[in-house]
Scaffold this motif. Structure first.
Motif, PDB file in Angstrom:
ATOM      1  N   ALA A   1      36.132  55.054  54.353  1.00 15.98           N
ATOM      2  CA  ALA A   1      36.408  56.261  55.615  1.00 15.98           C
ATOM      3  C   ALA A   1      35.030  56.121  55.926  1.00 15.98           C
ATOM      4  O   ALA A   1      34.516  55.749  57.145  1.00 15.98           O
ATOM      5  CB  ALA A   1      36.383  56.950  54.468  1.00 15.98           C
ATOM      6  N   GLY A   2      33.636  55.324  55.535  1.00 15.46           N
ATOM      7  CA  GLY A   2      32.526  55.293  55.749  1.00 15.46           C
ATOM      8  C   GLY A   2      32.096  54.193  56.118  1.00 15.46           C
ATOM      9  O   GLY A   2      31.526  53.718  57.740  1.00 15.46           O
ATOM     10  N   GLU A   3      32.765  52.738  56.471  1.00  9.70           N
ATOM     11  CA  GLU A   3      32.355  51.530  56.247  1.00  9.70           C
ATOM     12  C   GLU A   3      33.519  50.424  57.540  1.00  9.70           C
ATOM     13  O   GLU A   3      33.388  49.350  57.650  1.00  9.70           O
ATOM     14  CB  GLU A   3      31.948  50.652  55.961  1.00  9.70           C
ATOM     15  CG  GLU A   3      30.221  51.210  55.064  1.00  9.70           C
ATOM     16  CD  GLU A   3      29.563  50.168  54.064  1.00  9.70           C
ATOM     17  OE1 GLU A   3      30.312  49.688  53.579  1.00  9.70           O
ATOM     18  OE2 GLU A   3      28.723  51.204  53.855  1.00  9.70           O
ATOM     19  N   PHE A   4      34.593  50.949  56.811  1.00  8.69           N
ATOM     20  CA  PHE A   4      36.099  50.995  57.455  1.00  8.69           C
ATOM     21  C   PHE A   4      37.552  51.614  58.527  1.00  8.69           C
ATOM     22  O   PHE A   4      38.620  51.298  57.814  1.00  8.69           O
ATOM     23  CB  PHE A   4      37.297  49.913  57.173  1.00  8.69           C
ATOM     24  CG  PHE A   4      35.981  49.095  56.057  1.00  8.69           C
ATOM     25  CD1 PHE A   4      36.513  47.488  56.387  1.00  8.69           C
ATOM     26  CD2 PHE A   4      35.067  49.114  54.700  1.00  8.69           C
ATOM     27  CE1 PHE A   4      35.618  46.393  55.984  1.00  8.69           C
ATOM     28  CE2 PHE A   4      34.736  47.417  54.074  1.00  8.69           C
ATOM     29  CZ  PHE A   4      35.134  46.041  54.757  1.00  8.69           C
ATOM     30  N   PRO A   5      36.368  52.343  59.089  1.00  4.12           N
ATOM     31  CA  PRO A   5      37.521  53.248  59.904  1.00  4.12           C
ATOM     32  C   PRO A   5      38.776  52.899  61.052  1.00  4.12           C
ATOM     33  O   PRO A   5      39.374  53.453  61.013  1.00  4.12           O
ATOM     34  CB  PRO A   5      36.578  54.449  60.959  1.00  4.12           C
ATOM     35  CG  PRO A   5      34.946  53.697  60.588  1.00  4.12           C
ATOM     36  CD  PRO A   5      35.088  52.905  59.565  1.00  4.12           C
ATOM     37  N   GLU A   6      38.241  51.780  61.004  1.00  2.00           N
ATOM     38  CA  GLU A   6      39.093  51.061  62.140  1.00  2.00           C
ATOM     39  C   GLU A   6      41.156  50.611  61.797  1.00  2.00           C
ATOM     40  O   GLU A   6      41.672  49.811  61.998  1.00  2.00           O
ATOM     41  CB  GLU A   6      38.758  50.110  62.757  1.00  2.00           C
ATOM     42  CG  GLU A   6      38.628  48.820  61.666  1.00  2.00           C
ATOM     43  CD  GLU A   6      37.321  48.623  60.449  1.00  2.00           C
ATOM     44  OE1 GLU A   6      36.821  47.549  60.298  1.00  2.00           O
ATOM     45  OE2 GLU A   6      36.310  49.703  61.026  1.00  2.00           O
TER      46      GLU A   6
END
Length: 185
Positions: free
Chosen positions: A49-54
């Protein structure tokens, strides 16, 4: 299965894998893969959620950047590898992203197949591409050897990311125009 079958060099737990373009629905499988790879390296923290939303719309993310992503899956649909490329038409430079391979698939030619697929697609879709580059964590030494075997060179550039893993990355670069000329010989 759909896509291209991959027969590993060694028979083992994986008899056949399928290589196909990624879909938005692959985000959970890619997330599981990245988390398992990060778990192999001390200090690598995976926070989707914080670093890989893509990953919530992974195919759309690559399409929006003139790119494409591929996944390798087993017969059960479990994603065991992924490999993406994004392209910047202004700079004529492509960047590799999301290059991950499950430990069970390493050393069997799967990464080479993914790279070949990405570079072939890049040459077909963006024939004006001059350079392919990537950033990789300094901890991923096996990946460094793979890139160097594949014709990429270290540029000497590095960067520190402001992420949970406190990542330090190094850059690799491939002269894509020369690479394509070599293939045409």
């Amino acid at each position: 299965m759909t896509g291209s079958d991959i027969a590993p060099k060694r028979a083992g737990a994986i008899a056949h894998l399928a290589l196909r373009p990624a879909r938005n629905a692959d985000g959970d499988g890619v997330s599981d893969l990245i988390a398992s790879v990060f778990a192999q390296y001390p200090g690598c923290v995976f926070d989707r959620a914080g670093e890989f939303p893509e990953l919530d719309a992974i195919a759309d993310d690559f399409r929006a950047s003139h790119g494409r992503m591929w996944v390798v899956e087993d017969r059960d649909g479990r994603i065991l590898g992924c490999f993406g490329v994004k392209y910047d038409p202004e700079t004529r430079e492509a960047e590799l992203h999301k290059v991950y391979l499950d430990q069970s698939c390493r050393g069997q030619g799967v990464a080479q197949r993914l790279l070949a697929k990405a570079l072939t697609w890049l040459g077909d879709k963006h024939s004006d591409c001059e350079t392919v580059m990537l950033w990789t964590d300094t901890r991923f030494e096996a990946g460094h050897r793979f890139y160097e075997k594949s014709g990429f060179a270290r540029t000497g550039q590095n960067r520190i990311l402001d992420d949970l893993s406190q990542s330090s990355e190094i850059q690799f670069r491939l002269d894509f125009a020369t690479y394509r000329t070599f293939l045409a010989i």
